[in-house]
Structures are given as C-alpha cells and as structure tokens.
Design a protein around this motif. Structure first.
Motif, short mmCIF file in Angstrom:
data_model
loop_
_atom_site.label_atom_id
_atom_site.label_comp_id
_atom_site.label_asym_id
_atom_site.label_seq_id
_atom_site.Cartn_x
_atom_site.Cartn_y
_atom_site.Cartn_z
N CYS A 1 7.78 17.55 -2.06
CA CYS A 1 7.12 17.56 -3.36
C CYS A 1 6.84 18.97 -3.85
N THR B 1 0.86 -1.18 0.00
CA THR B 1 0.00 0.00 0.00
C THR B 1 0.90 1.23 0.00
N ILE B 2 0.31 2.37 -0.33
CA ILE B 2 1.09 3.62 -0.32
C ILE B 2 1.59 3.92 1.09
N GLU B 3 0.81 3.58 2.09
CA GLU B 3 1.24 3.83 3.48
C GLU B 3 2.46 2.97 3.83
N GLN B 4 2.46 1.72 3.36
CA GLN B 4 3.61 0.85 3.61
C GLN B 4 4.85 1.36 2.90
N ARG B 5 4.67 1.87 1.68
CA ARG B 5 5.81 2.42 0.93
C ARG B 5 6.36 3.67 1.61
N LEU B 6 5.47 4.55 2.04
CA LEU B 6 5.92 5.77 2.70
C LEU B 6 6.62 5.48 4.02
N TYR C 1 14.12 8.37 -0.23
CA TYR C 1 13.13 7.37 -0.65
C TYR C 1 13.81 6.02 -0.77
N ASN D 1 10.47 5.31 3.90
CA ASN D 1 11.29 6.51 3.74
C ASN D 1 12.04 6.81 5.03
N PRO E 1 0.64 15.79 0.87
CA PRO E 1 0.39 14.36 1.07
C PRO E 1 0.88 13.85 2.42
#
Length: 92
Positions: A64, A5-10, A89, A13, A43
C-alpha cells in the motif's frame, strides 16, 4: 452472500515472496526518529520495534505504500516487488 470480516478477506491473499526485499530502511535515520509512524500505519504490521531498533519483514507487505508516505524523514526506500512477486488479492 455472507459478509466477511477484513481479517477473513486478508487471509485470502496469496504471496509470492521475493528473496530481495522491495522496502529498505535507513537504520541510521530510523534510530533518530521519535514518531516511528511506520509502526502504526502499516495495516499488515510488518514493522516492529525491538531492542531500540525498527525491523521490517517484507513477506506480508500489502504494497500500500503507507509506510513510505508517512515517513517524514525519508528513511524508507520503497518500490513495488519485482515482476510476479508480491501480493495477489483474491477478493474484492
């Protein structure tokens, strides 16, 4: 490879937080702003409205620039963090 998920990817960082913020708000202009787009475009949700004022915490900034671009009143001074500070990242 499993999908993340995007949360897991973030969460992958990493940040090297500078004591000197790379974003500054012009509070006198922010107080007069009705749109307050910075509250909605960031975001990382670094902007908060508290007691009639906009506050900003640069520690989770994803660099960003969406806050700077969306601010039609030019109340946000934005630059990249100083060398080796800021977000790294780790995925994608």
């Amino acid at each position: 490879m499993s999908l993340m998920t995007i949360e897991q990817r973030l969460a992958l960082n990493t940040y090297e937080v500078d004591t000197e913020p790379h974003i500054r708000l012009k509070e006198e202009i922010c107080r007069q702003c009705e749109r307050q787009s910075c509250l909605y475009v960031c975001p990382a949700e670094c902007f908060k409205a508290r007691e009639g004022k906009i506050s900003f915490n640069h520690e989770g900034c994803l660099e960003c620039g969406s806050c700077h671009i969306s601010c039609s009143r030019e109340a946000i001074e934005w630059s990249y963090p100083r060398g080796h500070f800021g977000v790294s990242y780790e995925y994608g």
